[in-house]
Motif scaffolding. Structure first.
Motif, mmCIF file in Angstrom:
data_model
loop_
_atom_site.group_PDB
_atom_site.id
_atom_site.type_symbol
_atom_site.label_atom_id
_atom_site.label_comp_id
_atom_site.label_asym_id
_atom_site.label_seq_id
_atom_site.Cartn_x
_atom_site.Cartn_y
_atom_site.Cartn_z
ATOM 1 N N ALA A 166 0.585 -1.080 -0.009
ATOM 2 C CA ALA A 166 0.247 -0.221 -0.210
ATOM 3 C C ALA A 166 0.901 1.351 -0.269
ATOM 4 O O ALA A 166 0.266 2.482 -0.727
ATOM 5 C CB ALA A 166 -1.380 -0.147 0.803
ATOM 6 N N ALA A 167 1.723 1.292 0.728
ATOM 7 C CA ALA A 167 3.379 2.247 0.540
ATOM 8 C C ALA A 167 3.552 2.667 -0.644
ATOM 9 O O ALA A 167 3.385 4.018 -1.119
ATOM 10 C CB ALA A 167 4.034 2.040 1.915
ATOM 11 N N LEU A 288 7.497 13.054 7.958
ATOM 12 C CA LEU A 288 7.458 12.134 7.264
ATOM 13 C C LEU A 288 6.453 11.190 6.915
ATOM 14 O O LEU A 288 5.740 10.982 7.987
ATOM 15 C CB LEU A 288 8.639 11.442 7.733
ATOM 16 C CG LEU A 288 8.804 9.574 7.309
ATOM 17 C CD1 LEU A 288 9.705 10.204 5.724
ATOM 18 C CD2 LEU A 288 9.797 9.124 8.328
ATOM 19 N N THR A 289 6.185 11.473 5.876
ATOM 20 C CA THR A 289 4.802 10.212 5.696
ATOM 21 C C THR A 289 5.541 8.635 6.167
ATOM 22 O O THR A 289 6.124 8.181 5.988
ATOM 23 C CB THR A 289 4.462 10.615 3.801
ATOM 24 O OG1 THR A 289 3.953 11.190 3.941
ATOM 25 C CG2 THR A 289 2.701 9.402 3.847
ATOM 26 N N THR A 290 4.006 7.996 6.703
ATOM 27 C CA THR A 290 5.010 6.457 7.437
ATOM 28 C C THR A 290 3.762 5.868 6.788
ATOM 29 O O THR A 290 2.517 5.778 7.156
ATOM 30 C CB THR A 290 5.409 6.878 8.159
ATOM 31 O OG1 THR A 290 6.269 5.637 8.966
ATOM 32 C CG2 THR A 290 4.823 7.067 9.631
ATOM 33 N N VAL A 291 3.938 4.804 7.645
ATOM 34 C CA VAL A 291 2.543 3.326 7.441
ATOM 35 C C VAL A 291 2.468 3.496 9.027
ATOM 36 O O VAL A 291 2.979 2.265 9.545
ATOM 37 C CB VAL A 291 2.995 2.502 7.262
ATOM 38 C CG1 VAL A 291 2.299 0.986 7.210
ATOM 39 C CG2 VAL A 291 3.704 2.403 5.308
ATOM 40 N N ASP A 292 1.515 3.542 9.551
ATOM 41 C CA ASP A 292 0.801 3.196 10.776
ATOM 42 C C ASP A 292 0.873 1.705 10.552
ATOM 43 O O ASP A 292 -0.310 1.189 10.202
ATOM 44 C CB ASP A 292 -0.205 3.771 11.886
ATOM 45 C CG ASP A 292 -0.702 3.622 13.307
ATOM 46 O OD1 ASP A 292 0.287 2.366 13.444
ATOM 47 O OD2 ASP A 292 -1.314 4.121 13.380
ATOM 48 N N PRO A 293 1.462 0.771 11.411
ATOM 49 C CA PRO A 293 1.205 -0.708 11.071
ATOM 50 C C PRO A 293 0.020 -1.379 12.400
ATOM 51 O O PRO A 293 0.285 -2.247 13.084
ATOM 52 C CB PRO A 293 2.660 -1.521 11.812
ATOM 53 C CG PRO A 293 3.847 -0.599 12.531
ATOM 54 C CD PRO A 293 3.014 0.313 12.338
ATOM 55 N N ILE A 327 -1.711 4.110 6.257
ATOM 56 C CA ILE A 327 -1.123 5.502 5.682
ATOM 57 C C ILE A 327 -1.304 6.988 6.199
ATOM 58 O O ILE A 327 -2.346 7.297 6.437
ATOM 59 C CB ILE A 327 -1.327 5.289 4.535
ATOM 60 C CG1 ILE A 327 -0.518 3.447 3.069
ATOM 61 C CG2 ILE A 327 -0.077 6.783 3.593
ATOM 62 C CD1 ILE A 327 0.014 3.980 2.390
ATOM 63 N N VAL A 328 0.007 7.988 7.486
ATOM 64 C CA VAL A 328 0.062 8.422 7.861
ATOM 65 C C VAL A 328 -0.245 9.468 7.282
ATOM 66 O O VAL A 328 1.722 9.698 6.683
ATOM 67 C CB VAL A 328 0.609 8.215 8.890
ATOM 68 C CG1 VAL A 328 0.278 9.864 9.814
ATOM 69 C CG2 VAL A 328 -0.343 7.645 10.015
#
Lengths: 336, 336
Positions: A166-167, A288-293, A327-328
């Motif tokens: 997805a990222a 930072l754009t990031t993935v919150d798992p 996704i953040v």
DNA sequence: TTGAAAGCGCTAACAC
DNA sequence: GTGTTAGCGCTTTCAA
């Protein structure tokens, strides 16, 4: 110290059983007796000896949490969440650091010290497949992370492949086509790195974009410095990239630093995506754009699953519990 | 589970005392007997019940560490160091999070659960002076931090005033004259913030530079966001500054972000100095000059002092142990 | 409603 | 050298 049930019983003029009944809120105690006992308890400053209570009950009211290193932000934030959840359940947590060292991890697993706890939440990094046999099913264990997939224990983890895919798709949807990766591990079969790489490749494949080994940077340890090193090495080869996917936030931040230093603009020239949603990603420059798992859910579920296992005896077969991800969106991938 | 000394003794054909002797490396055991017992231990997979052992010995082999929140990097790194030191001494560590909440801190101090530990390393943030009476001297406690100065317990801490003064002098020596502060606390008498402010003012005074309240930014919580907020507020007032001293690294990093966003160059236009020497300061953009207040020494000393207190009974009067500090020069204050 | 007593698993006097 | 035994402080049947 050293005030015992017997002392209280003596002062109150009752037997120790009666004092015990009062302490444990046993119903059948006459009001007057209860008052007398409570007065004696207050007078002597009595508090029950937990060790003795534990010996009787066979429970300690404590669990262990074993992580590689608390000074790694991911594990610090995980530990904070686990302790908070355990606290809420009336359980204390003792924290062990394994240093991601296989020998130390095995030691934890064999648990000479497990007598002090009712169970273990274990996030290994160095453990090998053949070590799994060590995980007896007698002692309640909940595994975290990707390192071990077939242990005879519940396993709470995240959707690494899907989330990484997805990222990557998020970057692709922005029109990025040369998406570098930072943090790949060499020759690794299991583990977060290889799973996230798989998600990355799946996304590329689906978009019909060829995989290019030249823009995949290795970083064995996922420290900020190793992310920076990998990025620097890649840039030195004069590659063409328009995005970077750090396999975790730490390497992403290190890589972003090198990108900015090199004169590239983030996100205009190169978008940067992390993974983990550490607190600090909100405050980096750019954020930072990031993935919150789903770390919060993982902590909560690990604790509740472990406590259920402790309470319920040898319950059901090992289960795999997967957190939802998200996704953040932040500045490092802002459009235009 | 449930393999006891008695079981081992049965299999080995000896008494439990002999087994106990073997386990505790008691000298007088015949070689042959020892071998037989060890075989039985291995066969049954026996491991001693620590709770029972603790009940006998009156010791638990565990200590507690109470900090505000592990997700704050300073405390995560402190906890990592404490656990590492304790580990080396053969002691395990229960970590409690108080959330900097006075009520929770008092709870820890009163310690309903202290029966599980032999002592406590306690870093309070919310505690008030009048709560000190709660610290009995029966239970070994080592205090950390600035919040409590007269507790009847050993206190391991850093040279806040001197270190902050040295940090300010470092900036002055670079020719900086308008040194803003970020992270001041309002109306606080005790605590790190007021001590570091004192060091700042001492340095200004010694250099004959007037203190200007307009360039002192408050930030009660020392989060990155509060540092950023304070910096933004200050810049909005169009102040003239050539340096920023963040009273800790976290607010300094938040402030630095805002400075860079505002178009100022770091260090050319504004130098930035932090305090704590968090790992991440090495990898920020630019890397952050900071004060290492001796955290490693503090952790080591806290553990050894506590263990000595536990072993030695009601030893000497409360001592104050002060760590040495050191300025870590990085890019955020690089000259020219 | 309360008391007496057994024992959780271990260590350490004290015998032999 | 090895065995017997008395507790550490508590909970919990079982009686009273």
């Amino acid at each position: 110290m050293a005030v015992t049930l017997r002392d209280v019983a003596g002062v109150a003029g009752v037997s120790i059983k009666t004092v015990s009944n009062v302490i444990n809120d046993h119903p059948y105690v006459r009001q007057e007796t209860r008052a007398r006992v409570e007065a004696a308890i207050a007078e002597l400053g009595y508090s029950p000896n937990l060790t003795a209570r534990n010996l009787r009950s066979g429970r300690t009211g404590a669990i262990a949490l074993a992580v590689p290193d608390l000074s790694l932000p991911y594990f610090a934030e995980l530990a904070a969440a686990v302790i908070r959840e355990a606290e809420a359940a009336g359980v204390v947590v003792f924290v062990e650091q394994t240093g991601a060292d296989r020998a130390r991890e095995l030691e934890v697993l064999r648990g000479r010290r497990r007598g002090l706890t009712d169970g273990l939440i274990f996030s290994p990094l160095g453990l090998e497949a053949e070590d799994l046999a060590e995980v007896g099913s007698a002692y309640p264990v909940v595994m975290l992370g990707e390192r071990v997939f077939d242990a005879p224990a519940h396993h709470v983890t995240m959707r690494n492949v899907e989330a990484a895919r997805a990222a990557t798709e998020y970057l692709l949807a922005q029109g990025r086509r040369r998406i570098a990766v930072i943090g790949a591990h060499v020759d690794e079969e299991v583990g977060s790195a290889s799973l996230r790489m798989r998600g990355y490749r799946e996304a590329l494949d689906a978009a019909g974009i060829p995989y290019d080994d030249a823009i995949v940077g290795r970083a064995a340890l996922w420290h900020r410095s190793s992310g920076a090193d990998a990025m620097r090495e890649m840039l030195s080869r004069d590659v063409d990239i328009d995005a970077v996917f750090g396999l975790n936030d730490t390497v992403a931040l290190g890589a972003m630093r090198v990108l900015l230093r090199s004169g590239r603009r983030v996100p205009e020239d190169v978008a940067v995506m992390g993974f983990d949603a550490l607190n600090e990603t909100e405050f980096s420059i750019p954020s930072l754009t990031t993935v919150d798992p789903g770390r919060a859910w993982i902590a909560k579920t690990a604790v509740s699953t472990l406590l259920a296992r402790i309470a319920g005896g040898a319950d059901a077969a090992p289960r795999r519990l997967l957190a939802d991800f998200r996704i953040v969106e932040r500045e490092s991938t802002a459009r235009d």
